[in-house]
Motif scaffolding. Structure first.
Motif, PDB file in Angstrom:
ATOM      1  N   LYS A  91     -11.845 -10.787 -12.459  1.00  8.25           N
ATOM      2  CA  LYS A  91     -10.445 -10.861 -12.883  1.00  8.25           C
ATOM      3  C   LYS A  91      -9.719  -9.581 -12.510  1.00  8.25           C
ATOM      4  CE  LYS A  91     -11.288 -13.997 -16.762  1.00  8.25           C
ATOM      5  NZ  LYS A  91     -11.255 -14.139 -18.227  1.00  8.25           N
ATOM      6  N   GLY A  92     -10.384  -8.436 -12.746  1.00  7.49           N
ATOM      7  CA  GLY A  92      -9.779  -7.164 -12.367  1.00  7.49           C
ATOM      8  C   GLY A  92      -9.527  -7.072 -10.882  1.00  7.49           C
ATOM      9  N   GLN A  93     -10.451  -7.630 -10.094  1.00  7.66           N
ATOM     10  CA  GLN A  93     -10.269  -7.624  -8.639  1.00  7.66           C
ATOM     11  C   GLN A  93      -9.033  -8.426  -8.246  1.00  7.66           C
ATOM     12  OE1 GLN A  93     -13.805  -8.917  -6.721  1.00  7.66           O
ATOM     13  NE2 GLN A  93     -13.320  -7.921  -4.784  1.00  7.66           N
ATOM     14  N   GLU A  94      -8.858  -9.580  -8.902  1.00  6.76           N
ATOM     15  CA  GLU A  94      -7.661 -10.375  -8.630  1.00  6.76           C
ATOM     16  C   GLU A  94      -6.405  -9.610  -9.037  1.00  6.76           C
ATOM     17  OE1 GLU A  94      -8.297 -13.927 -10.733  1.00  6.76           O
ATOM     18  OE2 GLU A  94      -9.906 -14.671  -9.412  1.00  6.76           O
ATOM     19  N   ALA A  95      -6.487  -8.946 -10.230  1.00  7.77           N
ATOM     20  CA  ALA A  95      -5.330  -8.177 -10.682  1.00  7.77           C
ATOM     21  C   ALA A  95      -5.043  -7.031  -9.721  1.00  7.77           C
ATOM     22  CB  ALA A  95      -5.601  -7.639 -12.089  1.00  7.77           C
ATOM     23  N   VAL A  96      -6.052  -6.400  -9.218  1.00 10.01           N
ATOM     24  CA  VAL A  96      -5.862  -5.300  -8.275  1.00 10.01           C
ATOM     25  C   VAL A  96      -5.225  -5.812  -6.980  1.00 10.01           C
ATOM     26  CG1 VAL A  96      -7.113  -3.702  -6.798  1.00 10.01           C
ATOM     27  CG2 VAL A  96      -7.631  -3.804  -9.215  1.00 10.01           C
ATOM     28  N   ALA A  97      -5.653  -6.990  -6.558  1.00  6.15           N
ATOM     29  CA  ALA A  97      -5.029  -7.576  -5.356  1.00  6.15           C
ATOM     30  C   ALA A  97      -3.539  -7.830  -5.601  1.00  6.15           C
ATOM     31  CB  ALA A  97      -5.752  -8.877  -4.983  1.00  6.15           C
ATOM     32  N   GLN A  98      -3.225  -8.321  -6.799  1.00  5.19           N
ATOM     33  CA  GLN A  98      -1.811  -8.527  -7.138  1.00  5.19           C
ATOM     34  C   GLN A  98      -1.064  -7.198  -7.158  1.00  5.19           C
ATOM     35  OE1 GLN A  98      -0.321 -11.395  -7.431  1.00  5.19           O
ATOM     36  NE2 GLN A  98       1.670 -10.540  -7.969  1.00  5.19           N
ATOM     37  N   ILE A  99      -1.710  -6.168  -7.766  1.00  7.12           N
ATOM     38  CA  ILE A  99      -1.089  -4.841  -7.801  1.00  7.12           C
ATOM     39  C   ILE A  99      -0.889  -4.313  -6.381  1.00  7.12           C
ATOM     40  CG2 ILE A  99      -1.546  -2.437  -8.441  1.00  7.12           C
ATOM     41  CD1 ILE A  99      -2.926  -3.528 -10.952  1.00  7.12           C
ATOM     42  N   LYS A 100      -1.852  -4.575  -5.512  1.00  5.04           N
ATOM     43  CA  LYS A 100      -1.718  -4.104  -4.121  1.00  5.04           C
ATOM     44  C   LYS A 100      -0.519  -4.754  -3.446  1.00  5.04           C
ATOM     45  CE  LYS A 100      -4.370  -3.565   0.124  1.00  5.04           C
ATOM     46  NZ  LYS A 100      -3.325  -4.161   0.954  1.00  5.04           N
ATOM     47  N   GLN A 158       2.138  -5.882  -4.998  1.00  8.20           N
ATOM     48  CA  GLN A 158       3.311  -5.266  -5.598  1.00  8.20           C
ATOM     49  C   GLN A 158       3.537  -3.864  -5.053  1.00  8.20           C
ATOM     50  OE1 GLN A 158       5.517  -6.673  -7.617  1.00  8.20           O
ATOM     51  NE2 GLN A 158       4.412  -8.633  -7.583  1.00  8.20           N
ATOM     52  N   MET A 159       2.460  -3.148  -4.854  1.00 12.49           N
ATOM     53  CA  MET A 159       2.581  -1.791  -4.316  1.00 12.49           C
ATOM     54  C   MET A 159       3.129  -1.820  -2.893  1.00 12.49           C
ATOM     55  SD  MET A 159       1.728   0.415  -6.592  1.00 12.49           S
ATOM     56  CE  MET A 159       1.320   1.882  -5.674  1.00 12.49           C
ATOM     57  N   ASP A 160       2.692  -2.771  -2.093  1.00 14.58           N
ATOM     58  CA  ASP A 160       3.238  -2.912  -0.740  1.00 14.58           C
ATOM     59  C   ASP A 160       4.731  -3.183  -0.794  1.00 14.58           C
ATOM     60  OD1 ASP A 160       0.756  -2.450   0.307  1.00 14.58           O
ATOM     61  OD2 ASP A 160       0.241  -4.593   0.478  1.00 14.58           O
ATOM     62  N   LEU A 161       5.115  -4.047  -1.721  1.00 18.12           N
ATOM     63  CA  LEU A 161       6.535  -4.361  -1.868  1.00 18.12           C
ATOM     64  C   LEU A 161       7.311  -3.119  -2.307  1.00 18.12           C
ATOM     65  CD1 LEU A 161       8.518  -6.710  -1.711  1.00 18.12           C
ATOM     66  CD2 LEU A 161       8.072  -7.169  -4.139  1.00 18.12           C
ATOM     67  N   ILE A 162       6.732  -2.366  -3.264  1.00 18.47           N
ATOM     68  CA  ILE A 162       7.384  -1.138  -3.720  1.00 18.47           C
ATOM     69  C   ILE A 162       7.494  -0.137  -2.574  1.00 18.47           C
ATOM     70  CG2 ILE A 162       7.042   0.871  -5.210  1.00 18.47           C
ATOM     71  CD1 ILE A 162       5.842  -1.053  -7.281  1.00 18.47           C
ATOM     72  N   VAL A 163       6.447  -0.034  -1.772  1.00 15.72           N
ATOM     73  CA  VAL A 163       6.487   0.891  -0.633  1.00 15.72           C
ATOM     74  C   VAL A 163       7.602   0.502   0.328  1.00 15.72           C
ATOM     75  CG1 VAL A 163       5.212   1.585   1.423  1.00 15.72           C
ATOM     76  CG2 VAL A 163       4.102   1.625  -0.791  1.00 15.72           C
ATOM     77  N   ASN A 164       7.732  -0.777   0.610  1.00 13.37           N
ATOM     78  CA  ASN A 164       8.795  -1.224   1.502  1.00 13.37           C
ATOM     79  C   ASN A 164      10.162  -0.894   0.927  1.00 13.37           C
ATOM     80  OD1 ASN A 164       6.974  -2.250   3.380  1.00 13.37           O
ATOM     81  ND2 ASN A 164       6.838  -4.219   2.306  1.00 13.37           N
ATOM     82  N   HIS A 165      10.314  -1.174  -0.387  1.00  7.37           N
ATOM     83  CA  HIS A 165      11.597  -0.864  -1.020  1.00  7.37           C
ATOM     84  C   HIS A 165      11.878   0.625  -1.007  1.00  7.37           C
ATOM     85  CE1 HIS A 165      11.571  -4.887  -3.431  1.00  7.37           C
ATOM     86  NE2 HIS A 165      11.827  -5.051  -2.132  1.00  7.37           N
ATOM     87  N   MET A 166      10.840   1.410  -1.277  1.00  5.85           N
ATOM     88  CA  MET A 166      11.039   2.853  -1.295  1.00  5.85           C
ATOM     89  C   MET A 166      11.352   3.375   0.102  1.00  5.85           C
ATOM     90  SD  MET A 166      10.904   3.689  -4.377  1.00  5.85           S
ATOM     91  CE  MET A 166      10.913   5.452  -4.215  1.00  5.85           C
ATOM     92  N   LEU A 167      10.702   2.809   1.113  1.00  7.06           N
ATOM     93  CA  LEU A 167      11.038   3.214   2.483  1.00  7.06           C
ATOM     94  C   LEU A 167      12.480   2.849   2.815  1.00  7.06           C
ATOM     95  CD1 LEU A 167       7.738   2.218   4.330  1.00  7.06           C
ATOM     96  CD2 LEU A 167       8.533   4.517   3.780  1.00  7.06           C
ATOM     97  N   GLU A 168      12.905   1.683   2.387  1.00  6.79           N
ATOM     98  CA  GLU A 168      14.308   1.298   2.590  1.00  6.79           C
ATOM     99  C   GLU A 168      15.233   2.257   1.852  1.00  6.79           C
ATOM    100  OE1 GLU A 168      15.336  -0.866   4.606  1.00  6.79           O
ATOM    101  OE2 GLU A 168      17.481  -0.793   4.092  1.00  6.79           O
ATOM    102  N   LEU A 169      14.819   2.616   0.590  1.00  2.58           N
ATOM    103  CA  LEU A 169      15.613   3.579  -0.171  1.00  2.58           C
ATOM    104  C   LEU A 169      15.658   4.925   0.538  1.00  2.58           C
ATOM    105  CD1 LEU A 169      17.147   4.288  -2.766  1.00  2.58           C
ATOM    106  CD2 LEU A 169      14.929   4.817  -3.827  1.00  2.58           C
ATOM    107  N   GLY A 170      14.529   5.320   1.138  1.00  5.34           N
ATOM    108  CA  GLY A 170      14.515   6.576   1.892  1.00  5.34           C
ATOM    109  C   GLY A 170      15.470   6.537   3.068  1.00  5.34           C
ATOM    110  N   ARG A 171      15.435   5.399   3.794  1.00  2.00           N
ATOM    111  CA  ARG A 171      16.348   5.277   4.934  1.00  2.00           C
ATOM    112  C   ARG A 171      17.808   5.320   4.464  1.00  2.00           C
ATOM    113  NH1 ARG A 171      12.250   1.759   6.692  1.00  2.00           N
ATOM    114  NH2 ARG A 171      13.304  -0.020   5.738  1.00  2.00           N
ATOM    115  N   ARG A 172      18.111   4.626   3.400  1.00  2.00           N
ATOM    116  CA  ARG A 172      19.489   4.659   2.872  1.00  2.00           C
ATOM    117  C   ARG A 172      19.847   6.067   2.397  1.00  2.00           C
ATOM    118  NH1 ARG A 172      21.362  -0.553   1.930  1.00  2.00           N
ATOM    119  NH2 ARG A 172      20.459  -1.833   3.578  1.00  2.00           N
ATOM    120  N   SER A 173      18.923   6.733   1.756  1.00  2.00           N
ATOM    121  CA  SER A 173      19.182   8.097   1.308  1.00  2.00           C
ATOM    122  C   SER A 173      19.430   9.020   2.497  1.00  2.00           C
ATOM    123  CB  SER A 173      17.992   8.597   0.486  1.00  2.00           C
ATOM    124  OG  SER A 173      17.821   7.814  -0.653  1.00  2.00           O
ATOM    125  N   GLN A 174      18.656   8.764   3.580  1.00  2.00           N
ATOM    126  CA  GLN A 174      18.875   9.578   4.781  1.00  2.00           C
ATOM    127  C   GLN A 174      20.281   9.346   5.354  1.00  2.00           C
ATOM    128  OE1 GLN A 174      15.811   8.970   7.631  1.00  2.00           O
ATOM    129  NE2 GLN A 174      16.354  10.767   8.869  1.00  2.00           N
TER     130      GLN A 174
END
Lengths: 179, 490
Positions: free
Chosen positions: B290-299, B301-317
């Motif tokens: 179950k934890g492995q499945e949750a970690v996959a879900q977190i991964k 979400q983390m990829d999505l957060i990274v994409n959003h943060m990269l977009e935020l970085g580009r906008r900030s730039q």
């Protein structure tokens, strides 16, 4: 006064409010006699200069080096359609350390025929005459300083632009006589 | 006597020969006695009886003659009856003599007596008949003198001769018996002397051999007793040490037994804990999945957060670029205001109001520049925060990815742990069983060691007894050696 920890929206709102309020404020009473001064940096040293001693402050665009130039002469530049020699103020004042390439040119008033390159122009301020502290004549001769101003961050020298220009002229005359 | 024979064989041989001599003496004695008895019996039974029968026959003949004389004198018939009785007795006597006759001479003598007696009876009958018929007694006497008396004398002579022969036979029998008895006595004396000589020699030889052998044996017994004493001392010391060692071993085994019981109890508890661990491992495996499945879900979400943060970085730039433009514009405005102030100052009184406006513009430019710098600083901070967040997020994503892999490894480890726990559980159960068997074995060993300890104590006691016996044996050997030397000296 905008608090330092305010949010960005709060700061913008405060700036807008102050800007709007400035038009609504009644004319200020006659201020005490003050002198507009330019704040700039040359050779890492902060200076003041009287605006009335200058004819202009311009960005340093193109400087053409001159072969065999004398010490402190960076080259030739164009100021408002006129070709002027550009001198490094830090070199002329014999400030310690290597002076970076100047970004700004101070053009002395009175048709001095030369530009003084400085590192950075911070802005302009009005300073009461009484705030200027006189310095010794020896210091005035050596550094072109006419006085000192006490600031929160320390003292800042008041540059005597006329004396600097005079020293440039004095140094030119022997060469012209030789020429 | 050969030296290869044992003393028992020698003694047995000597006694056998002695017994043989005694038996020979007995046989000789029996033979001599029988010979003497036979001679005596022959003398007594035959010859003496023959003598008695001859005497009886003579008496009967004399009686019959007397009875006949009485009739002749008296003519009384009673004498006839007596005569017949004597005649019957005489016939019986002759029968006895005939029956007891062994030799030819005896049988001829008895036949002669029978014949003479018959002649006598005929003569007597003739005289008696004449007496009855004849009146003249003188003629009868004369007939008696002429006929009867000679017949009677012949019988008497024959009887005398017979008696003389029998007496001679009795004397011969006595002599023969005496000779047989003498021979037997002589033989017995000879055999007895021989037996005494042999027994004396045998006794001397046996005594000397026995003394030599007993002396040697006593020496051996003395040396063996000394060795036995030394060995007994060593054995007693060893037995005491063994007894003390057995006591220590018993104590140690008791402690070992207690330890084995504790190990068995601990093994039971470990088995129980291993069961619980096995269940926990299985539960942990499911939780890890179950934890492995949750970690996959977190991964994700983390990829999505990274994409959003990269977009935020580009906008900030982009915002930073705009802020830089604003800053540059503010600087240029400030410079323009400074230059305007300079121009206003150069214009004198006419440029004074323009100078005020220029000064206000310069202040505004300063404030815009300051605000733009602040905005740029904030944007830089935001970009730095975004970069830090992106890096942290990427690091988090990597950590999550590593965590996912770690979860996989953990899941595999959980499966291995479950397998190891199951194996450990089996091993613990084997340990528990082995420990119980060990405990039982230790109990048996403890009992055996206790028996050995008891045996050691008994050995120690018996060794002490052996030592005493060895000492007594040594004393006895010395006494026996002194006795033998005394006997030899004597």
């Amino acid at each position: 006064m905008i608090p330092a920890g305010a949010s960005l929206d709060g700061r913008v709102a405060e700036m807008r409010r102050e800007f709007d309020a400035s038009f609504a404020r009644p004319p200020a009473p006659e201020p005490p006699p003050s002198e507009p001064l330019l704040r700039f940096t040359a050779g890492g040293t902060r200076f003041f200069a009287r605006l009335r001693d200058l004819s202009g402050v311009l960005p340093c665009a193109v400087v053409v080096p001159v072969p065999g130039a004398r010490r402190g002469l960076l080259g030739l530049t164009v100021v408002r359609g006129q070709i002027l020699p550009l001198y490094a103020l830090a070199t002329l004042l014999e400030l310690p350390g290597s002076a970076p390439a100047p970004r700004w040119i101070l053009v002395p008033a009175g048709g001095a025929g030369a530009g003084l390159g400085v590192d950075f122009v911070e802005g302009a301020s009005r300073i009461l005459e009484s705030a200027v502290l006189e310095v010794s004549s020896a210091a005035r001769r050596d550094g072109g300083k006419r006085g000192l101003l006490q600031e929160a961050a320390g003292s800042r020298a008041l540059l005597d632009v006329a004396s600097v220009v005079a020293s440039l002229r004095n140094s030119k005359q022997p060469s012209q006589q030789e020429g | 006597m050969g030296s290869s024979l044992t003393f028992g064989q020698k003694l047995g041989g000597g006694f056998a020969i002695t017994v043989a001599f005694a038996a020979l003496i007995l046989v000789v004695a029996i033979y001599a006695l029988r010979s003497a008895v036979e001679s005596k019996d022959k003398v007594i039974d035959l010859n003496a009886r023959n003598l008695a029968d001859a005497g009886q026959l003579s008496s009967d003949v004399e009686g019959a003659s007397s009875s006949a004389r009485g009739f002749l004198l008296t003519k009384d018939e009673a004498y006839i009856g007596r005569l017949n009785q004597r005649r019957d007795a005489a016939v019986n006597d002759l029968k006895e003599l005939r029956a007891n006759s062994n030799t030819d001479s005896e049988r001829r003598a008895v036949a002669e007596l029978t014949r003479l007696y018959a002649g006598l009876n005929d003569a007597v009958d003739k005289v008696i008949a004449e007496r009855r018929t004849a009146a003249d007694l003188t003629a009868v006497v004369k007939t008696f003198e002429d006929v009867v008396q000679p017949a009677k004398d012949k019988i008497s002579l024959e009887l005398q001769s017979f008696v003389a022969d029998q007496e001679k036979l009795v004397a011969d029998g006595k002599k023969s018996s005496t000779e047989a008895a003498s021979l037997a006595i002589n033989m017995m004396i000879a055999v007895g002397v021989l037996a005494v000589v042999f027994a004396s020699g045998l006794g001397f030889l046996l005594t000397r051999s026995l003394g030599t052998r007993i002396g040697t044996a006593v020496n051996h017994v003395q040396s063996s007793s000394a060795e036995l004493q030394a060995a007994s001392n060593q054995q007693a010391t060893g037995a005491r040490q063994q007894s003390s060692a057995m006591t220590e071993i018993t104590t140690t085994i008791s402690e070992l037994l207690a330890t084995s019981k504790q190990i068995a109890e601990s093994a039971q508890r470990v088995a129980h804990l291993a069961d619980q661990a096995s269940g926990s491992a299985r539960g942990g495996d499911g939780a890890v999945q179950k934890g492995q499945e949750a970690v996959a879900q977190i991964k994700r979400q983390m990829d999505l957060i990274v994409n959003h943060m990269l977009e935020l970085g580009r906008r900030s730039q982009q915002i930073g670029g705009i802020a830089e433009i604003i800053t540059e514009l503010a600087e240029q405005t400030n410079i323009l205001a400074i230059n305007a102030t300079i121009e206003a100052a150069g214009a004198g009184e006419a440029g004074k109001r323009f100078g005020v406006v220029a000064d206000e513009i310069r202040k505004l430019a300063d404030r815009v520049g300051g605000s733009a710098k602040e905005a740029k600083g904030l944007i830089d901070e935001t970009r730095q925060a975004v970069n830090t967040t992106v890096m942290a997020t990427e690091g988090g994503a990597k950590a999550v990815e590593a965590g996912a892999r770690q979860f996989g490894d953990v899941a595999e480890s959980f499966r291995q742990i479950a397998e190891l726990v199951r194996t450990s559980n089996e091993a613990v159960r084997e340990i528990e069983l082995s420990t119980k068997q060990q405990s039982s074995a230790v109990q048996q060993v403890n009992g055996a060691v206790a028996e050995v300890a008891q045996s050691s104590r008994e050995t120690e006691a018996s060794t002490t007894q052996t030592l005493q016996t060895a000492s007594q044996l040594a004393t006895l050997a010395r006494d026996l050696a002194q006795f033998i030397r005394a006997e030899k000296a004597a």
